[in-house]
Design an enzyme around this catalytic site. Structure first.
Site, PDB file in Angstrom:
ATOM      1  N   GLU A   1       0.130 -13.796   5.710  1.00  5.38           N
ATOM      2  CA  GLU A   1       0.719 -13.684   6.894  1.00  5.38           C
ATOM      3  C   GLU A   1      -0.447 -13.173   7.509  1.00  5.38           C
ATOM      4  OE1 GLU A   1       3.587 -14.445   8.676  1.00  5.38           O
ATOM      5  OE2 GLU A   1       1.822 -13.857   9.954  1.00  5.38           O
TER       6      GLU A   1
ATOM      7  N   LYS B   1      -6.955 -15.003   2.503  1.00  2.71           N
ATOM      8  CA  LYS B   1      -6.337 -14.667   3.583  1.00  2.71           C
ATOM      9  C   LYS B   1      -6.651 -12.881   3.172  1.00  2.71           C
ATOM     10  CE  LYS B   1      -3.534 -10.746   5.179  1.00  2.71           C
ATOM     11  NZ  LYS B   1      -3.610 -11.365   6.550  1.00  2.71           N
TER      12      LYS B   1
ATOM     13  N   CYS C   1      -4.270  -2.286   6.209  1.00  2.00           N
ATOM     14  CA  CYS C   1      -5.174  -3.950   5.023  1.00  2.00           C
ATOM     15  C   CYS C   1      -6.086  -4.088   5.002  1.00  2.00           C
ATOM     16  CB  CYS C   1      -4.607  -4.872   5.768  1.00  2.00           C
ATOM     17  SG  CYS C   1      -2.723  -4.772   5.375  1.00  2.00           S
TER      18      CYS C   1
HETATM   19  P1  NAD Z   1       5.449  -1.704   4.530  1.00  2.00           P
HETATM   20  O1  NAD Z   1       4.807  -0.330   3.705  1.00  2.00           O
HETATM   21  O2  NAD Z   1       5.529  -1.343   6.420  1.00  2.00           O
HETATM   22  O3  NAD Z   1       6.579  -2.654   3.970  1.00  2.00           O
HETATM   23  C1  NAD Z   1       7.141  -2.970   2.962  1.00  2.00           C
HETATM   24  C2  NAD Z   1       8.248  -2.164   2.517  1.00  2.00           C
HETATM   25  O4  NAD Z   1       9.037  -3.184   0.578  1.00  2.00           O
HETATM   26  C3  NAD Z   1       9.198  -1.189   2.005  1.00  2.00           C
HETATM   27  O5  NAD Z   1       9.698  -0.710   3.339  1.00  2.00           O
HETATM   28  C4  NAD Z   1       8.905  -0.576   0.880  1.00  2.00           C
HETATM   29  O6  NAD Z   1       9.925   0.035   0.915  1.00  2.00           O
HETATM   30  C5  NAD Z   1       9.654  -2.059   0.142  1.00  2.00           C
HETATM   31  N1  NAD Z   1       9.794  -2.367  -1.151  1.00  2.00           N
HETATM   32  C6  NAD Z   1       8.184  -1.946  -1.807  1.00  2.00           C
HETATM   33  N2  NAD Z   1       9.063  -2.716  -2.965  1.00  2.00           N
HETATM   34  C7  NAD Z   1      10.064  -2.955  -2.967  1.00  2.00           C
HETATM   35  C8  NAD Z   1      11.583  -3.330  -4.130  1.00  2.00           C
HETATM   36  N3  NAD Z   1      10.932  -3.661  -4.977  1.00  2.00           N
HETATM   37  N4  NAD Z   1      12.865  -3.895  -3.414  1.00  2.00           N
HETATM   38  C9  NAD Z   1      13.069  -3.304  -2.184  1.00  2.00           C
HETATM   39  N5  NAD Z   1      12.094  -3.521  -1.035  1.00  2.00           N
HETATM   40  C10 NAD Z   1      10.717  -2.661  -1.965  1.00  2.00           C
HETATM   41  O7  NAD Z   1       4.146  -2.977   4.010  1.00  2.00           O
HETATM   42  P2  NAD Z   1       3.617  -4.308   5.438  1.00  2.00           P
HETATM   43  O8  NAD Z   1       2.922  -4.093   6.256  1.00  2.00           O
HETATM   44  O9  NAD Z   1       5.132  -5.424   5.785  1.00  2.00           O
HETATM   45  O10 NAD Z   1       3.065  -4.993   4.486  1.00  2.00           O
HETATM   46  C11 NAD Z   1       3.875  -5.450   3.439  1.00  2.00           C
HETATM   47  C12 NAD Z   1       2.308  -6.567   2.729  1.00  2.00           C
HETATM   48  O11 NAD Z   1       1.933  -7.916   4.243  1.00  2.00           O
HETATM   49  C13 NAD Z   1       1.238  -5.998   2.673  1.00  2.00           C
HETATM   50  O12 NAD Z   1       0.956  -7.177   1.381  1.00  2.00           O
HETATM   51  C14 NAD Z   1      -0.145  -6.275   3.901  1.00  2.00           C
HETATM   52  O13 NAD Z   1      -1.119  -6.332   3.055  1.00  2.00           O
HETATM   53  C15 NAD Z   1       0.677  -7.462   3.960  1.00  2.00           C
HETATM   54  N6  NAD Z   1       0.384  -8.170   5.626  1.00  2.00           N
HETATM   55  C16 NAD Z   1       0.116  -6.803   6.172  1.00  2.00           C
HETATM   56  C17 NAD Z   1       0.060  -6.827   7.750  1.00  2.00           C
HETATM   57  C18 NAD Z   1       0.650  -5.772   8.683  1.00  2.00           C
HETATM   58  O14 NAD Z   1      -0.331  -5.989   9.772  1.00  2.00           O
HETATM   59  N7  NAD Z   1       0.987  -4.476   8.389  1.00  2.00           N
HETATM   60  C19 NAD Z   1       0.285  -8.337   8.150  1.00  2.00           C
HETATM   61  C20 NAD Z   1      -0.627  -9.363   7.489  1.00  2.00           C
HETATM   62  C21 NAD Z   1      -0.252  -9.178   5.719  1.00  2.00           C
HETATM   63  C1  UGA Z   2      -5.269  -7.447  11.352  1.00  2.00           C
HETATM   64  C2  UGA Z   2      -5.851  -8.971  11.346  1.00  2.00           C
HETATM   65  O1  UGA Z   2      -6.234  -8.970  12.446  1.00  2.00           O
HETATM   66  C3  UGA Z   2      -4.828  -9.967  11.172  1.00  2.00           C
HETATM   67  O2  UGA Z   2      -4.878 -11.298  11.233  1.00  2.00           O
HETATM   68  C4  UGA Z   2      -3.914  -9.135   9.553  1.00  2.00           C
HETATM   69  O3  UGA Z   2      -2.674 -10.820   9.305  1.00  2.00           O
HETATM   70  C5  UGA Z   2      -3.612  -8.000   8.963  1.00  2.00           C
HETATM   71  O4  UGA Z   2      -5.014  -7.453   9.785  1.00  2.00           O
HETATM   72  C6  UGA Z   2      -3.561  -7.708   7.677  1.00  2.00           C
HETATM   73  O5  UGA Z   2      -3.190  -8.571   6.671  1.00  2.00           O
HETATM   74  O6  UGA Z   2      -2.760  -7.200   7.913  1.00  2.00           O
HETATM   75  P1  UGA Z   2      -4.158  -5.638  12.378  1.00  2.00           P
HETATM   76  O7  UGA Z   2      -4.955  -4.417  11.408  1.00  2.00           O
HETATM   77  O8  UGA Z   2      -2.240  -5.480  12.803  1.00  2.00           O
HETATM   78  O9  UGA Z   2      -4.056  -7.151  11.533  1.00  2.00           O
HETATM   79  O10 UGA Z   2      -5.386  -5.221  13.692  1.00  2.00           O
HETATM   80  P2  UGA Z   2      -6.350  -5.252  14.806  1.00  2.00           P
HETATM   81  O11 UGA Z   2      -6.322  -6.073  16.137  1.00  2.00           O
HETATM   82  O12 UGA Z   2      -7.097  -7.048  13.483  1.00  2.00           O
HETATM   83  O13 UGA Z   2      -7.163  -4.587  14.450  1.00  2.00           O
HETATM   84  C7  UGA Z   2      -7.154  -3.757  13.211  1.00  2.00           C
HETATM   85  C8  UGA Z   2      -8.769  -2.583  13.734  1.00  2.00           C
HETATM   86  O14 UGA Z   2      -9.750  -3.095  14.078  1.00  2.00           O
HETATM   87  C9  UGA Z   2      -7.933  -2.035  14.578  1.00  2.00           C
HETATM   88  O15 UGA Z   2      -7.998  -0.325  14.626  1.00  2.00           O
HETATM   89  C10 UGA Z   2      -8.990  -1.755  16.110  1.00  2.00           C
HETATM   90  O16 UGA Z   2      -8.682  -1.247  16.664  1.00  2.00           O
HETATM   91  C11 UGA Z   2     -10.140  -2.792  15.463  1.00  2.00           C
HETATM   92  N1  UGA Z   2     -10.599  -3.576  16.137  1.00  2.00           N
HETATM   93  C12 UGA Z   2     -10.283  -4.430  16.842  1.00  2.00           C
HETATM   94  C13 UGA Z   2     -12.033  -2.551  16.696  1.00  2.00           C
HETATM   95  O17 UGA Z   2     -12.742  -1.810  16.186  1.00  2.00           O
HETATM   96  N2  UGA Z   2     -12.660  -3.504  17.643  1.00  2.00           N
HETATM   97  C14 UGA Z   2     -12.263  -4.829  18.148  1.00  2.00           C
HETATM   98  O18 UGA Z   2     -12.481  -5.931  18.978  1.00  2.00           O
HETATM   99  C15 UGA Z   2     -10.854  -5.566  17.055  1.00  2.00           C
END
Ligand code: NAD
Ligand code: UGA
Length: 485
Positions: free
Chosen positions: A168, A223, A279
């Site tokens: 994602e 990713k 992340c």
């Molecule tokens: P999060 O911690 O918000 O959510 C994960 C959820 O999974 C939690 O609510 C937890 O209770 C649940 N969980 C864990 N183990 C479980 C199990 N065995 N059964 C049922 N539920 C279970 O995490 P997130 O931010 O949604 O991130 C999830 C993944 O996506 C991570 O690998 C992260 O790196 C990736 N990712 C995150 C973002 C982001 O913006 N947060 C963007 C892209 C990718």
């Molecule tokens: C980032 C990536 O942008 C997503 O594509 C990815 O899916 C995600 O991580 C993930 O894998 O979790 P996110 O962390 O939600 O998304 O937000 P960003 O907009 O990337 O910002 C990350 C950090 O960088 C923030 O603290 C933001 O303030 C900072 N940032 C961003 C800067 O300081 N300067 C910039 O120009 C842009």
């Protein structure tokens, strides 16, 4: 294979919004998001849509449209797995805290637990989709758990599996838009039929040319690499910002100049307080770990530098605040504006505010922390220091004797009296247009405004006799020095 029932394990920042969009765009698919965190599930099911566990612009509206029709949130993990034709694993993959690879490698225990749940409960043919961000070759681990699980059980249940990688790329704060209009959807896998089943879901709203198919390892690595490239740009611009401050240049002008080179591009060049979020750091450290593991120390060092620079930069800002306030902040009142790691989210994971606030409290500062979406409970959990709830009501003389503490505030104006400084750490819209004229009359002089997000206009601050520091802006140096002397 036509998908009728989806189960998503993990109702977090990715699972919740992603599944909301799939259900919204694919009314014929039943989507169930399951999580073993009962509180979180209850919040997703709450009657008041303001109480969803995640604040994300546009999300509540979509959940409202779909919940109860073809979108469900539940703790019945096993049941949901049984029914599903496709299972997304969208659980947390944080950095390992102990053992081999501690502080670097991803902890895959949650992903592994999901694979075991699927192996135990899935029936018939199931496509398992890695949505979580994971180290390259994790699909192999999932496959071996699925296939290596008790063969006889698989036979009785008539279970067969395909594993796909579908990382994602949404960013928090813009998740709905990112999901509705993605730059690309990446699907890695070996089995054409499984790939097409997933592609067909996305093609309900994503143009076909934006759906990229790769082999599974390229997808997993892409990713990690995408996040590393993005984070690298932020460390690059923040390093240049420090140089700008030292030399009289302005990082915003430099960014505009370099960003208009189409090979470089203008996005992700905003200097700030250093990147946060759950992340970037963990994914780069994971990349560093993998590079070392595969015998590529130079590659590892290169990427590790991005994280080191970020950490250095965050401490640089707290040090700078102390220096500007005559080398001590003990007992001084400082308003912190913004605790989330970026605007438009309530997420504070790895937020620059955590490090900077901890540093300042350690130095004895009294922090009055404001964030429109982050609760005081969350701030307490992040700082690991109890809130000094009496701080708000203490008289001025008591405050000057106190050392190192924090309290949460609802509004800026109600807490500004006799403040020595304001530090802007998150770019919330409401900080763009503060009434500086009024604020200036209430602060203790000489007062400082530190804008670590470049959201303020110079003249609005300096005209009212306030000292002004802006990240990466060396053109301020002379003005600041004059006022200081
Ligand atoms: P999060 O911690 O918000 O959510 C994960 C959820 O999974 C939690 O609510 C937890 O209770 C649940 N969980 C864990 N183990 C479980 C199990 N065995 N059964 C049922 N539920 C279970 O995490 P997130 O931010 O949604 O991130 C999830 C993944 O996506 C991570 O690998 C992260 O790196 C990736 N990712 C995150 C973002 C982001 O913006 N947060 C963007 C892209 C990718
Ligand atoms: C980032 C990536 O942008 C997503 O594509 C990815 O899916 C995600 O991580 C993930 O894998 O979790 P996110 O962390 O939600 O998304 O937000 P960003 O907009 O990337 O910002 C990350 C950090 O960088 C923030 O603290 C933001 O303030 C900072 N940032 C961003 C800067 O300081 N300067 C910039 O120009 C842009």
């Amino acid at each position: 294979m036509e998908i009728k029932n989806i189960c998503c394990i993990g109702a977090g920042y990715v699972g919740g919004p992603t599944m909301a969009i799939i259900s919204y765009k694919c009314p014929n698919i039943q989507v169930e998001v399951v999580d073993n965190n009962e509180d979180r599930v209850n919040q997703w099911n709450s009657e008041n849509f303001d109480n969803l566990p995640i604040y994300e612009p546009g999300l509540a509206k979509i959940v409202k449209k779909c919940r109860g029709k073809n979108l469900y949130f539940s703790t019945s993990v096993e049941n949901s797995i049984r029914k599903a034709d496709m299972i997304f694993i969208s659980v947390n993959t944080p950095t390992k805290k102990k053992g081999i690879g501690a502080g670097m490698a991803s902890d895959l225990k949650w992903v592994e637990a999901c694979a075991r749940l699927v192996a135990n409960y899935a029936e018939g043919h199931t496509i398992v989709v890695e949505k979580s961000t994971i180290p390259v070759r994790t699909a192999e681990v999932i496959k071996s758990i699925l296939e290596g699980s008790d063969h006889s059980t698989n036979k009785i249940k008539n279970s067969t599996y395909e594993v796909l990688s579908n990382p994602e790329f949404l960013a928090e704060g813009t998740a709905i838009n990112d999901l509705l209009y993605p730059d690309r959807v990446l699907i890695g896998g070996e089995n054409e039929k499984a790939i097409m089943s997933l592609s067909n879901i996305y093609s309900n709203w994503v143009p076909k040319e934006k759906i990229i198919h790769t082999n599974i390892w390229s997808s997993e690595l892409a990713k990690l690499t995408a996040n590393a490239f993005l984070a690298q740009r932020i460390s690059s611009i923040n390093s240049v910002g420090a140089l700008c401050e030292a030399t009289g240049a302005d990082v915003r002008e430099v960014a505009r100049a370099i960003g208009s080179d189409s090979r470089i591009g203008s996005k992700f060049l905003n200097a700030g307080p250093g990147f946060g979020g759950s992340c970037f750091k963990k994914d780069i450290l994971n990349l560093v770990y993998l590079s070392r593991y595969f015998g590529l120390p130079e590659v590892a060092d290169f990427w590790e530098g991005v994280v080191k620079l970020n950490s250095w930069h965050q401490h640089r800002i707290s040090k700078l605040v102390v220096q500007k306030l005559f080398g001590t902040v003990t007992g001084k009142k400082i308003l912190i504006l913004g605790f989330a790691f970026k605007a438009n989210t309530n997420d504070t994971r790895e937020s620059a505010s955590i490090k900077i606030c901890k540093d300042l409290i350690e130095e004895g500062a009294l922090l009055f922390i404001h964030d429109p979406k982050v609760s005081s409970k969350q701030i307490k959990a992040d700082l690991q220091i109890d809130e000094d709830i009496y701080l708000k009501s203490k008289s001025e003389s008591q405050i000057t004797h106190a050392e190192g503490g924090w309290c949460a505030i609802e509004t800026i104006t109600s807490s500004i009296d006799n403040a020595d400084a304001i530090v802007i750490l998150t770019e919330w819209k409401e900080y763009f247009d503060i009434d500086w004229e009024t604020i200036a009359t209430k602060m203790r002089r000489p007062a400082w405004i530190f804008d670590a997000r470049s959201v303020l206009k110079d003249e609005n601050i300096s005209n009212f006799g306030l000292n002004f520091w802006r990240v990466g802006d060396g053109s301020k140096n002379n003005i600041s020095n004059l006022l200081e002397n």
